[in-house]
Scaffold this motif. Structure first.
Motif, PDB file in Angstrom:
ATOM      1  N   MET A 172       0.838  -1.200   0.000  1.00 55.50           N
ATOM      2  CA  MET A 172       0.000   0.000   0.000  1.00 55.50           C
ATOM      3  C   MET A 172       0.879   1.258   0.000  1.00 55.50           C
ATOM      4  O   MET A 172       0.679   2.180  -0.778  1.00 55.50           O
ATOM      5  N   VAL A 173       1.879   1.256   0.897  1.00 58.81           N
ATOM      6  CA  VAL A 173       2.796   2.399   1.012  1.00 58.81           C
ATOM      7  C   VAL A 173       3.545   2.596  -0.309  1.00 58.81           C
ATOM      8  O   VAL A 173       3.615   3.695  -0.854  1.00 58.81           O
ATOM      9  N   LEU A 205       1.219   3.763  -3.191  1.00 58.88           N
ATOM     10  CA  LEU A 205       0.778   5.154  -3.034  1.00 58.88           C
ATOM     11  C   LEU A 205       1.912   6.103  -3.424  1.00 58.88           C
ATOM     12  O   LEU A 205       1.709   7.082  -4.153  1.00 58.88           O
ATOM     13  N   LYS A 233       2.280   6.053  -7.150  1.00 58.63           N
ATOM     14  CA  LYS A 233       1.205   6.802  -7.814  1.00 58.63           C
ATOM     15  C   LYS A 233       1.513   8.309  -7.803  1.00 58.63           C
ATOM     16  O   LYS A 233       1.402   8.980  -8.825  1.00 58.63           O
ATOM     17  N   ILE A 234       1.919   8.796  -6.634  1.00 53.76           N
ATOM     18  CA  ILE A 234       2.226  10.228  -6.537  1.00 53.76           C
ATOM     19  C   ILE A 234       3.435  10.565  -7.420  1.00 53.76           C
ATOM     20  O   ILE A 234       3.443  11.554  -8.146  1.00 53.76           O
ATOM     21  N   GLU A 245       2.286  10.042 -11.272  1.00 55.87           N
ATOM     22  CA  GLU A 245       1.210  10.889 -11.789  1.00 55.87           C
ATOM     23  C   GLU A 245       1.405  12.372 -11.503  1.00 55.87           C
ATOM     24  O   GLU A 245       1.005  13.224 -12.286  1.00 55.87           O
ATOM     25  N   LYS A 246       1.989  12.667 -10.348  1.00 51.09           N
ATOM     26  CA  LYS A 246       2.100  14.084  -9.968  1.00 51.09           C
ATOM     27  C   LYS A 246       3.519  14.627 -10.133  1.00 51.09           C
ATOM     28  O   LYS A 246       3.715  15.714 -10.655  1.00 51.09           O
ATOM     29  N   ALA A 305      -0.779  12.710   1.955  1.00 48.53           N
ATOM     30  CA  ALA A 305      -0.923  11.258   1.783  1.00 48.53           C
ATOM     31  C   ALA A 305      -0.408  10.500   3.015  1.00 48.53           C
ATOM     32  O   ALA A 305      -0.347   9.272   3.001  1.00 48.53           O
ATOM     33  N   LEU A 335       2.592  10.268   4.106  1.00 45.64           N
ATOM     34  CA  LEU A 335       3.834   9.523   3.876  1.00 45.64           C
ATOM     35  C   LEU A 335       5.007  10.012   4.729  1.00 45.64           C
ATOM     36  O   LEU A 335       6.006   9.307   4.869  1.00 45.64           O
ATOM     37  N   GLU A 337      -9.274  19.589  -8.990  1.00 49.55           N
ATOM     38  CA  GLU A 337      -8.235  18.586  -9.230  1.00 49.55           C
ATOM     39  C   GLU A 337      -8.362  17.528  -8.143  1.00 49.55           C
ATOM     40  O   GLU A 337      -8.149  17.806  -6.971  1.00 49.55           O
ATOM     41  N   MET A 363      -5.180  12.856  -4.019  1.00 56.12           N
ATOM     42  CA  MET A 363      -4.600  11.505  -3.954  1.00 56.12           C
ATOM     43  C   MET A 363      -5.127  10.848  -2.680  1.00 56.12           C
ATOM     44  O   MET A 363      -5.442  11.548  -1.720  1.00 56.12           O
ATOM     45  N   PRO A 364      -5.153   9.536  -2.653  1.00 56.84           N
ATOM     46  CA  PRO A 364      -5.542   8.899  -1.391  1.00 56.84           C
ATOM     47  C   PRO A 364      -4.465   9.136  -0.328  1.00 56.84           C
ATOM     48  O   PRO A 364      -3.350   9.512  -0.653  1.00 56.84           O
ATOM     49  N   SER A 365      -4.828   8.932   0.932  1.00 62.32           N
ATOM     50  CA  SER A 365      -3.832   9.017   2.004  1.00 62.32           C
ATOM     51  C   SER A 365      -3.696   7.637   2.627  1.00 62.32           C
ATOM     52  O   SER A 365      -4.588   6.796   2.489  1.00 62.32           O
ATOM     53  N   LEU A 366      -2.586   7.430   3.309  1.00 63.85           N
ATOM     54  CA  LEU A 366      -2.378   6.118   3.951  1.00 63.85           C
ATOM     55  C   LEU A 366      -3.446   5.832   4.984  1.00 63.85           C
ATOM     56  O   LEU A 366      -3.975   4.727   5.053  1.00 63.85           O
ATOM     57  N   LYS A 367      -3.770   6.872   5.774  1.00 67.39           N
ATOM     58  CA  LYS A 367      -4.794   6.655   6.804  1.00 67.39           C
ATOM     59  C   LYS A 367      -6.132   6.336   6.149  1.00 67.39           C
ATOM     60  O   LYS A 367      -6.877   5.478   6.620  1.00 67.39           O
ATOM     61  N   MET A 400      -6.523   4.874   3.280  1.00 71.90           N
ATOM     62  CA  MET A 400      -6.445   3.521   2.717  1.00 71.90           C
ATOM     63  C   MET A 400      -6.637   2.462   3.801  1.00 71.90           C
ATOM     64  O   MET A 400      -7.280   1.436   3.577  1.00 71.90           O
TER      65      MET A 400
END
Lengths: 388, 264
Positions: A11-12, A15, A18-19, A22-23, A48, A50, B188, B191-195, B197
């Motif tokens: 998951m980490v 994510l 993806k960032i 894409e970004k 996110a 992170l 815009e 993005m999803p966040s870990l929490k 998810m």
């Protein structure tokens, strides 16, 4: 290769990927030209969650470890080594607080760092103290409830943009290395200013500045551990953080390999894509093998640290040494595969070569890493022979 | 503010293959994503909630695997997900789908606003959003590019909106509750966040059948679908033309003969 990541680790990683893809990717060229701290992407990483992957849940983090930090750093570096170090250097500034901070210090500083609302930085290096970290000249003189800091730190990643700094300064000059101590200093503390912003060969999307201390009054409560611990704080922090630099190097290597494979399939010479030529194929095969070997080492060391093993200096140095040498080699070969185009700034690959170089230099040059490895190797042999 | 977002799980169009034998989509191994336009609907819903507090419920109708789309929406910050799933819904066209969604939304209670993406990238009909508004007897605004203002008078809320039309844009006011469909210019997506998810992983998805939402069986599935797909086919691909070489006069003569032959 399957590294048996847990569901959370995937998951980490995904994510961060993806960032990054894409970004970050569409922004890199502009960031390179601006040579500024990449606030926009840092905010995305913060939103996110992170920044807190390796920080205890008690302080607002996710409660994972160095391994997860490495996964994020690797994914960012695969696109941009400079952004990756801006992110990882915040962890470098946070590590000493996690390792040596009191409960009050942790409560005060970790939540801000975990949320990414505040960026961290770590400052040891001075103009006359690079590899010889014991030669620092910045002083911290006790004065009642405060320490008065005087001196200059330079080449500090995130300098000027970070808000929380861990500074190593001498509290007792006569004791040499054993006379240094670590302090948490916040941006805005009177007497703490920023000097020259460096213009660098690579990692241009990160900022590197001088920190200037002129009679800077730091509260006694901001001393990490106790007086005289500065050298230990530095060494233990680096043991913890070197896999992060190694992960940055690994990401740069992977990113360069990705580009080289893609380019070799598109570039046609002698009527065929150059990927069909054995000369190119063998280069790609060697590059891929080196990257995978580096990944195996970096991941193993990160996992070893997370398992609580305190003796990681040697392995941590090995990961940093090997991954950074691989990054330099693979990035250079990737430029070679691009040929003349690879030398042009219009193409993305030359940046990887410039970014790779620093990973062989900072957080201890690769010569220092070899010293650490050898010293530990000999120490272990000595201990083993005594047991017999 | 009680907000409902309708989403659809669609195949990722960057990865579409058609079976040449029966002209249907090859679904095996194709990654499913949230319809990209619905991502803007989700974002706008989250922004409204962040401004006015309340709750964002994301609703979809689909097979059991559509649950993944709801979880993704929750990872972005939506509060809960509702999956309308029942064999009886199978074969629904846009009319039957909008009816089923409307019945599901009814069961959720008082709603302030329903937001949909302007259309789905697989069907491209842009009919489900407006359909929901009709079934629920709510005003609608389609192709919304901006929610300019949220006015409140005597406990009643009104949106001041900008919507895209072919020759420019319209500014209009619409009382709540209402249905909006949004275009990608509106925001815009985050993005999803870990929490988020983590929360999405553990979240309990509400699953309702046709009976749960008291759907009239004549209005759902094939029974409720006046649209019938008679045939699907790939247009024949163009074959490369013929290039004539030689002296211009000869070429023209040859071309005339060829054209004559085509006409006859």
């Amino acid at each position: 290769m399957d590294y048996l990541l847990s569901e959370e680790q995937i998951m980490v990683r995904d994510l961060a990927r993806k960032i990054a893809q894409e970004k970050l990717k569409p922004m890199v060229k502009e960031l390179e030209e601006k040579e500024e701290f990449p606030w926009a992407i840092m905010k995305m990483l913060a939103d996110a969650d992170l920044f807190g992957v390796y920080i205890d849940e008690k302080y607002g983090g996710m409660g994972a470890g160095v391994f997860e930090l490495c996964l994020v750093t690797e994914e960012l570096a695969r696109i941009c080594g400079g952004v990756a170090v801006s992110y990882a250097a915040s962890a470098l500034g946070t590590d000493p607080i996690i390792l040596f901070g009191s409960e009050e210090q942790k409560k005060k500083f970790l939540p801000g760092l975990a949320s990414g609302k505040r960026i961290g930085a770590f400052a040891v290096t001075e103009p006359n103290a690079g590899s010889d970290a014991g030669a620092i000249e910045t002083t911290a003189k006790k004065d009642g409830e405060y320490y008065i800091l005087n001196g200059l730190k330079h080449f500090i990643t995130n300098g000027g943009d970070a808000e929380v700094y861990v500074i190593i300064a001498l509290t007792d000059k006569s004791k040499g290395q054993r006379g240094s101590s670590a302090f948490i200093v916040e941006k805005g503390t009177p007497g703490f200013t920023f000097g020259k912003k460096e213009e660098k060969m690579g990692i241009r999307t990160s900022t590197t500045r001088e920190l200037i201390f002129q009679d800077c009054k730091v509260p006694k409560a901001n001393l990490l551990g106790k007086e005289g611990l500065g050298f230990i704080v530095t060494m233990k922090t680096f043991d913890q953080s070197r896999p992060g630099v190694a992960a940055q190097a690994l990401g740069i290597a992977q990113g360069a390999l990705d580009l080289a494979v893609e380019y070799s399939r598109q570039r046609v010479q002698f009527g065929k894509p150059i990927s069909s030529f054995q000369g190119i194929q063998f280069m790609l095969a060697d590059m891929a093998t080196q990257v995978e070997a580096a990944r195996g080492l970096v991941y193993s060391v990160a996992r070893q640290i997370d398992s609580g093993n305190p003796k990681v200096a040697k392995e941590s140095a090995m990961a940093k040494l090997f991954a950074s040498d691989v990054a330099m080699k693979v990035a250079t070969d990737a430029v070679q595969i691009y040929g003349g185009y690879g030398y042009m700034r219009e193409y993305p690959i030359e940046k990887f070569m410039r970014d790779a170089k620093i990973t062989q230099i900072y957080e201890g040059t690769n010569q220092i890493q070899r010293s650490i490895i050898a010293t530990n190797l000999i120490k272990e042999a000595l201990a083993a022979s005594k047991k017999k | 503010m009680n907000i409902v977002i309708c989403i659809k799980q669609v195949p990722d169009t960057t990865d579409i293959r058609i079976n040449p034998d029966d002209n249907t989509l090859i679904r095996a191994g194709v990654v499913s994503i949230i319809n990209p336009f619905d991502m803007y609907a989700i974002e706008e819903g989250l922004r409204l909630r962040d401004r006015f507090e309340g709750k964002v419920t994301v609703v979809t109708m689909g097979p059991p695997q559509a649950e993944a789309a709801l979880r993704e929406a929750i990872s972005l910050g939506c509060d809960q997900g509702v999956l309308l799933s029942d064999r009886a819904f199978a074969g629904s066209d846009t009319l039957a789908t909008s009816y089923a969604l409307a019945m599901g939304i009814k069961k959720l209670g008082d709603i302030d606003v329903i937001i949909c993406g302007k259309q789905a990238i697989d069907g491209d009909t842009a009919q489900v959003g407006p359909g929901i508004s009709v079934w629920l007897d709510m005003p609608q605004a389609t192709y919304v590019k901006k929610i300019e203002e949220v006015k409140e008078a005597k406990g009643k809320k009104t949106f001041r909106l900008e919507r895209m039309v072919e020759e420019g844009h319209e500014i209009l006011e619409i009382p709540l509750p209402c249905v909006l469909t949004v275009v990608k210019e509106i925001n815009e997506p985050r993005m999803p966040s870990l929490k988020g998810m983590m929360r999405a992983k553990k979240a309990e998805i509400i699953k309702w059948t046709a009976e749960d939402v008291k759907a009239d069986e004549k209005k759902i599935g094939l029974n409720g679908s006046p649209t019938q797909v008679v045939k699907i086919f790939s247009p024949p691909s163009r074959v490369g033309g013929q290039v004539l070489h030689g002296d211009p006069e000869d070429v023209v003569t040859k071309l005339r003969e060829l054209l004559k032959g085509e006409i006859n």
